[in-house]
Write a protein that holds these residues in place. Sequence first.
Motif, short mmCIF file in Angstrom:
data_model
loop_
_atom_site.label_atom_id
_atom_site.label_comp_id
_atom_site.label_asym_id
_atom_site.label_seq_id
_atom_site.Cartn_x
_atom_site.Cartn_y
_atom_site.Cartn_z
N LEU A 134 0.83 -1.21 0.00
CA LEU A 134 0.00 0.00 0.00
C LEU A 134 0.86 1.26 0.00
O LEU A 134 0.56 2.24 -0.69
N THR A 160 2.83 1.64 -3.43
CA THR A 160 2.00 1.96 -4.60
C THR A 160 1.22 3.25 -4.45
O THR A 160 0.36 3.55 -5.28
N GLY A 207 1.04 5.15 -0.90
CA GLY A 207 0.66 5.47 0.48
C GLY A 207 0.89 6.91 0.84
O GLY A 207 0.02 7.59 1.36
N SER A 221 6.10 6.35 -1.76
CA SER A 221 5.66 5.77 -3.03
C SER A 221 6.86 5.57 -3.95
O SER A 221 7.61 6.50 -4.22
N TRP A 228 -0.30 8.61 6.18
CA TRP A 228 -0.46 7.52 5.22
C TRP A 228 -1.85 7.56 4.60
O TRP A 228 -2.77 8.21 5.12
N PRO A 265 -6.37 3.37 3.33
CA PRO A 265 -6.32 1.90 3.44
C PRO A 265 -5.25 1.42 4.42
O PRO A 265 -5.50 0.51 5.22
N ALA A 266 -4.06 2.03 4.37
CA ALA A 266 -2.98 1.62 5.28
C ALA A 266 -3.34 1.94 6.72
O ALA A 266 -3.05 1.15 7.63
#
Length: 508
Positions: free
Chosen positions: A299, A302, A304, A315, A346, A349-350
């Motif tokens: 995450l 790609t 974060g 990233s 961040w 999702p992370a």
Amino acid sequence: MNVRVDWRASCSLVGTVVKWLAVAMVFPLALAVFYGEGVVTFLASMALAVGIGWSLERLDDDPDLGAREGFLMVALTWLVVSFVGASPYVIAGQGTVGQPVNALFESMSGFTTTGATVMGSIGFERHSRALMMWRQQTQWLGGMGIVVLAVAILPELSVGGAQLMDAEAPGPGIQKLTPRIAETARALWGIYFAITVLEMVLLYSLHLADLAPNMTLYNAVAHALTTMPTGGFSPAARSIEAFSAAVQWLIIPFMVAAGTNFALFWHLLNGDFDTFREDTEFRFYASVLAVFSGLVAILLFTGGTPELTAVGPLSGNAEKALRHAVFQVVSLVTTTGYASMDFAQWGTPAQYVLFVMLFVGGSAGSTGGAVKIVRWLVVLKSLKRELFTTVHPEAVRPVRLGDRALDERAVRGIYAFTLLYLVIFFVAAMLVYFDAARTGLDLVALDAMSAVAATLGNVGPGFGIVGPMESYLRFPRTSKLFMVFLMWIGRLEILPVLVLLTPAYWQS
């Protein structure tokens, strides 16, 4: 009312432990003398500890502990020690922790190895090095257990020591490693001490090798004292972000070790490699760390944190993404609470993955908090069993950990604890949220939930206003006192404290 608990015996032994707390203050006192700052603070605190301890000891000249008295003694020990441990902050009277409620919060956070702090970002520089080292030392004392230490060194606690250690131990129970419980306590503390010294030496070696310019001997000692208890306090306001990548990589395996059942190290030192390698809980623990570290690393790599942060963009940077992902997952799963960077920056999702980590916890018999890996493992295995017996209703299939079949009462007990933990979490989160609204504190639901999860689980940092580079200072006093209670019951696995609130405990 016919009270069937010998509270005098319990309080007398609490006094014995508190009296010896003065000995633990010798180290920060020596630093105070060396640096020429705060000597009176620790002399006065030592006198207070001896005075309170001696007074409590006088309640019973020949204390005899039963099971009920053991519960009371353990619960009161952690509470009274935290009050006495707050005295250096109050006597010093500097910064935000000079206020009594804040001092109690910081002390309870220290002894319970929570790592939540009420020191503001500039508060770290206002305190003496001796006081900051006392802050670190409280976590080290609480990591393996104050009562376990007392059983190891005080003969008067050797009788009944097994039930005391069982009431204090993190996880479903403590494994007796030697014929005598005092020897088991000494073995556990010996392993704990040895790994702490090893980390201390290695951290300072990085400084000598010019790989960590600011990892001085003071900082090496300070961080070793809070890694192994999974405490997370740091004398640096920016936590481990203030140190080099080499320091962060080095601390990771020690956090993993701190979240491992210390009984496995005892077996390893005695040449029993198979027990370590084949332990079901340890393998599940290692798998959880690996899977979630990999997920967070992907995450971050790609997308974060594509923007420039204090540590640079993650990233597209494989080393940084992997390092910070592994560090933060291990830190939160083991409830250490260190931060290698501000993970509030961040991507969403992370952050959601990290929020789940607040509930996982280390192994039983480790210094980690939260629910514990072994309980989640049993829950998953029992759910798998239920699916199987739904298809095969006549099958008899016990829940197993390795080669051992668990008693059904133990499985029900794990379910009951996990449910109770989650109920307390949700109720406490609502109370903290409403208390913040009452006082005008702008608090979103995630902030309240993460604050409660971090204090009940003895993790430390959360999200929002309690993020890794923030503090709990802005909460009203009522919320801070409530979170002191959460840290207390969380460290003692809830039931040994809540049982004291039932009439049946005192009367039946």
